[in-house]
Design a protein around this motif. Structure first.
Motif, PDB file in Angstrom:
ATOM      1  N   ASP A   1       0.833  -1.187   0.000  1.00 23.10           N
ATOM      2  CA  ASP A   1       0.000   0.000   0.000  1.00 23.10           C
ATOM      3  C   ASP A   1       0.878   1.251   0.000  1.00 23.10           C
ATOM      4  OD1 ASP A   1       0.879   0.483   2.617  1.00 23.10           O
ATOM      5  OD2 ASP A   1      -0.946  -0.263   3.528  1.00 23.10           O
ATOM      6  N   GLU A   2       0.251   2.404   0.013  1.00 16.71           N
ATOM      7  CA  GLU A   2       1.002   3.661  -0.076  1.00 16.71           C
ATOM      8  C   GLU A   2       1.844   3.957   1.152  1.00 16.71           C
ATOM      9  OE1 GLU A   2      -1.500   6.585  -2.828  1.00 16.71           O
ATOM     10  OE2 GLU A   2      -2.592   5.922  -1.049  1.00 16.71           O
ATOM     11  N   GLU A   3       1.606   3.260   2.235  1.00 13.54           N
ATOM     12  CA  GLU A   3       2.390   3.451   3.456  1.00 13.54           C
ATOM     13  C   GLU A   3       3.628   2.573   3.479  1.00 13.54           C
ATOM     14  OE1 GLU A   3       1.509   5.905   5.526  1.00 13.54           O
ATOM     15  OE2 GLU A   3      -0.112   6.227   4.083  1.00 13.54           O
ATOM     16  N   GLY A   4       3.821   1.765   2.435  1.00 13.76           N
ATOM     17  CA  GLY A   4       5.003   0.913   2.361  1.00 13.76           C
ATOM     18  C   GLY A   4       4.777  -0.497   2.858  1.00 13.76           C
ATOM     19  N   THR A   5       3.549  -0.823   3.242  1.00 12.70           N
ATOM     20  CA  THR A   5       3.250  -2.178   3.691  1.00 12.70           C
ATOM     21  C   THR A   5       3.213  -3.095   2.474  1.00 12.70           C
ATOM     22  OG1 THR A   5       1.896  -1.291   5.466  1.00 12.70           O
ATOM     23  CG2 THR A   5       1.593  -3.623   4.925  1.00 12.70           C
ATOM     24  N   PHE A   6       3.914  -4.193   2.568  1.00 15.81           N
ATOM     25  CA  PHE A   6       3.977  -5.128   1.448  1.00 15.81           C
ATOM     26  C   PHE A   6       3.632  -6.501   1.972  1.00 15.81           C
ATOM     27  CE2 PHE A   6       6.226  -7.861  -1.608  1.00 15.81           C
ATOM     28  CZ  PHE A   6       5.774  -7.319  -2.798  1.00 15.81           C
ATOM     29  N   ASP A   7       2.378  -6.912   1.787  1.00 19.52           N
ATOM     30  CA  ASP A   7       1.930  -8.226   2.230  1.00 19.52           C
ATOM     31  C   ASP A   7       1.684  -9.096   1.010  1.00 19.52           C
ATOM     32  OD1 ASP A   7       1.912  -7.852   5.011  1.00 19.52           O
ATOM     33  OD2 ASP A   7      -0.035  -6.875   4.924  1.00 19.52           O
ATOM     34  N   ALA A   8       2.521 -10.077   0.824  1.00 22.87           N
ATOM     35  CA  ALA A   8       2.318 -11.051  -0.243  1.00 22.87           C
ATOM     36  C   ALA A   8       1.899 -12.335   0.460  1.00 22.87           C
ATOM     37  CB  ALA A   8       3.585 -11.250  -1.050  1.00 22.87           C
ATOM     38  N   VAL A   9       0.596 -12.567   0.515  1.00 20.52           N
ATOM     39  CA  VAL A   9       0.033 -13.665   1.294  1.00 20.52           C
ATOM     40  C   VAL A   9      -0.704 -14.615   0.360  1.00 20.52           C
ATOM     41  CG1 VAL A   9      -1.592 -14.244   3.127  1.00 20.52           C
ATOM     42  CG2 VAL A   9      -0.243 -12.173   3.302  1.00 20.52           C
ATOM     43  N   VAL A  10      -0.561 -15.897   0.628  1.00 20.78           N
ATOM     44  CA  VAL A  10      -1.315 -16.902  -0.103  1.00 20.78           C
ATOM     45  C   VAL A  10      -2.085 -17.736   0.911  1.00 20.78           C
ATOM     46  CG1 VAL A  10       0.538 -18.626  -0.166  1.00 20.78           C
ATOM     47  CG2 VAL A  10      -1.219 -18.663  -1.921  1.00 20.78           C
ATOM     48  N   GLN A  11      -3.313 -18.088   0.564  1.00 19.37           N
ATOM     49  CA  GLN A  11      -4.125 -18.931   1.431  1.00 19.37           C
ATOM     50  C   GLN A  11      -4.512 -20.165   0.629  1.00 19.37           C
ATOM     51  OE1 GLN A  11      -8.182 -17.695   2.664  1.00 19.37           O
ATOM     52  NE2 GLN A  11      -7.324 -17.783   4.720  1.00 19.37           N
ATOM     53  N   THR A  21      -2.576 -19.920   5.790  1.00 19.26           N
ATOM     54  CA  THR A  21      -2.288 -18.581   5.291  1.00 19.26           C
ATOM     55  C   THR A  21      -0.800 -18.356   5.493  1.00 19.26           C
ATOM     56  OG1 THR A  21      -4.495 -17.815   5.908  1.00 19.26           O
ATOM     57  CG2 THR A  21      -2.819 -16.126   5.497  1.00 19.26           C
ATOM     58  N   LYS A  22      -0.085 -18.104   4.393  1.00 17.05           N
ATOM     59  CA  LYS A  22       1.374 -18.019   4.445  1.00 17.05           C
ATOM     60  C   LYS A  22       1.871 -16.760   3.754  1.00 17.05           C
ATOM     61  CE  LYS A  22       1.916 -22.135   6.242  1.00 17.05           C
ATOM     62  NZ  LYS A  22       2.624 -22.434   7.449  1.00 17.05           N
ATOM     63  N   GLN A  23       2.962 -16.212   4.265  1.00 16.36           N
ATOM     64  CA  GLN A  23       3.674 -15.124   3.607  1.00 16.36           C
ATOM     65  C   GLN A  23       4.490 -15.726   2.468  1.00 16.36           C
ATOM     66  OE1 GLN A  23       3.640 -11.837   4.172  1.00 16.36           O
ATOM     67  NE2 GLN A  23       2.214 -11.951   5.874  1.00 16.36           N
ATOM     68  N   VAL A  24       4.322 -15.206   1.264  1.00 14.13           N
ATOM     69  CA  VAL A  24       4.948 -15.784   0.082  1.00 14.13           C
ATOM     70  C   VAL A  24       6.471 -15.803   0.183  1.00 14.13           C
ATOM     71  CG1 VAL A  24       5.266 -15.490  -2.406  1.00 14.13           C
ATOM     72  CG2 VAL A  24       3.005 -15.211  -1.389  1.00 14.13           C
ATOM     73  N   PHE A  25       7.080 -14.736   0.697  1.00 15.12           N
ATOM     74  CA  PHE A  25       8.530 -14.624   0.676  1.00 15.12           C
ATOM     75  C   PHE A  25       9.235 -15.256   1.871  1.00 15.12           C
ATOM     76  CE2 PHE A  25       7.117 -10.975  -1.913  1.00 15.12           C
ATOM     77  CZ  PHE A  25       7.720 -11.343  -3.099  1.00 15.12           C
ATOM     78  N   THR A  26       8.502 -15.573   2.943  1.00 10.65           N
ATOM     79  CA  THR A  26       9.188 -16.025   4.150  1.00 10.65           C
ATOM     80  C   THR A  26       8.732 -17.377   4.696  1.00 10.65           C
ATOM     81  OG1 THR A  26       7.634 -14.795   5.555  1.00 10.65           O
ATOM     82  CG2 THR A  26       9.668 -13.663   4.901  1.00 10.65           C
ATOM     83  N   SER A  54       9.651  -8.532  -7.671  1.00 11.72           N
ATOM     84  CA  SER A  54       9.904  -8.019  -6.331  1.00 11.72           C
ATOM     85  C   SER A  54      10.822  -8.947  -5.564  1.00 11.72           C
ATOM     86  CB  SER A  54       8.580  -7.886  -5.569  1.00 11.72           C
ATOM     87  OG  SER A  54       8.827  -7.449  -4.254  1.00 11.72           O
ATOM     88  N   GLU A  55      11.545  -8.340  -4.645  1.00 11.37           N
ATOM     89  CA  GLU A  55      12.344  -9.102  -3.689  1.00 11.37           C
ATOM     90  C   GLU A  55      11.738  -8.971  -2.297  1.00 11.37           C
ATOM     91  OE1 GLU A  55      16.424  -7.906  -4.061  1.00 11.37           O
ATOM     92  OE2 GLU A  55      16.498  -8.496  -6.167  1.00 11.37           O
ATOM     93  N   GLY A  56      10.463  -8.610  -2.235  1.00  5.79           N
ATOM     94  CA  GLY A  56       9.766  -8.473  -0.961  1.00  5.79           C
ATOM     95  C   GLY A  56       9.792  -7.072  -0.403  1.00  5.79           C
ATOM     96  N   ASP A  57      10.246  -6.102  -1.196  1.00  2.00           N
ATOM     97  CA  ASP A  57      10.318  -4.715  -0.739  1.00  2.00           C
ATOM     98  C   ASP A  57       9.441  -3.865  -1.656  1.00  2.00           C
ATOM     99  OD1 ASP A  57      12.452  -1.996  -1.130  1.00  2.00           O
ATOM    100  OD2 ASP A  57      11.456  -2.462   0.767  1.00  2.00           O
ATOM    101  N   ILE A  58       8.518  -3.097  -1.088  1.00  5.03           N
ATOM    102  CA  ILE A  58       7.582  -2.309  -1.876  1.00  5.03           C
ATOM    103  C   ILE A  58       8.283  -1.255  -2.720  1.00  5.03           C
ATOM    104  CG2 ILE A  58       7.104  -0.607  -0.074  1.00  5.03           C
ATOM    105  CD1 ILE A  58       4.492  -2.110  -2.436  1.00  5.03           C
ATOM    106  N   ASP A  59       9.393  -0.718  -2.231  1.00  7.41           N
ATOM    107  CA  ASP A  59      10.076   0.354  -2.950  1.00  7.41           C
ATOM    108  C   ASP A  59      10.680  -0.098  -4.270  1.00  7.41           C
ATOM    109  OD1 ASP A  59       9.471   2.270  -1.012  1.00  7.41           O
ATOM    110  OD2 ASP A  59      11.204   1.688   0.198  1.00  7.41           O
ATOM    111  N   THR A  60      11.008  -1.370  -4.380  1.00  6.37           N
ATOM    112  CA  THR A  60      11.628  -1.861  -5.606  1.00  6.37           C
ATOM    113  C   THR A  60      10.707  -2.776  -6.406  1.00  6.37           C
ATOM    114  OG1 THR A  60      12.637  -3.704  -4.414  1.00  6.37           O
ATOM    115  CG2 THR A  60      13.948  -1.687  -4.616  1.00  6.37           C
TER     116      THR A  60
END
Length: 125
Positions: A1-11, A21-26, A54-60
């Motif tokens: 989101d615009e606040e920099g939160t990056f949730d890549a979640v799969v259920q 429910t799992k975090q895709v990158f971790t 992505s490498e899990g960072d919203i900025d990139t």
């Protein structure tokens, strides 16, 4: 989101019937099951393509639709649900009707921030 939160979640429903429910990158995808592809390679190439780099960072992170980079994204929702087949027999009489699609479901919505600071949501597919 615009606040920099990056949730890549799969259920997903695991092979043991549990909902995960799992975090895709971790996270480790325990009891995950795989299925045959729903489309041939040729059919898939005829569809719209959504790519997230992505490498899990919203900025990139970079989002592409059919190779074209998207800008001003506030949120991105991707929903994929595979079709499942229910078994027949006596048990199916008591289990009740389940809302299970006959075909896979694909839903992608992107919310953009417009130049006038308003929001607009568009369906990708």
């Amino acid at each position: 989101d615009e606040e920099g939160t990056f949730d890549a979640v799969v259920q997903y429903t695991g092979s043991d019937g549990q909902l995960y429910t799992k975090q895709v990158f971790t996270d480790y995808f325990e009891n995950a099951t795989t299925r045959e592809p729903a489309f041939t390679e040729e059919e898939a190439q005829m569809m719209r393509q959504l790519t997230v780099i992505s490498e899990g960072d919203i900025d990139t992170a970079i989002v592409l639709i059919d190779g074209e980079e998207q800008f001003g994204i506030v949120s991105l929702l991707v929903h994929i649900k595979s079709a499942t087949h229910t078994s027949g027999g006596l048990r199916s009489w008591f289990a009740g009707k389940k809302d299970v699609p006959e075909r896979p479901e694909f839903k992608v919505q992107i919310t953009y921030r417009n130049e006038d600071d308003s929001l607009s949501t568009e369906g990708v597919f």
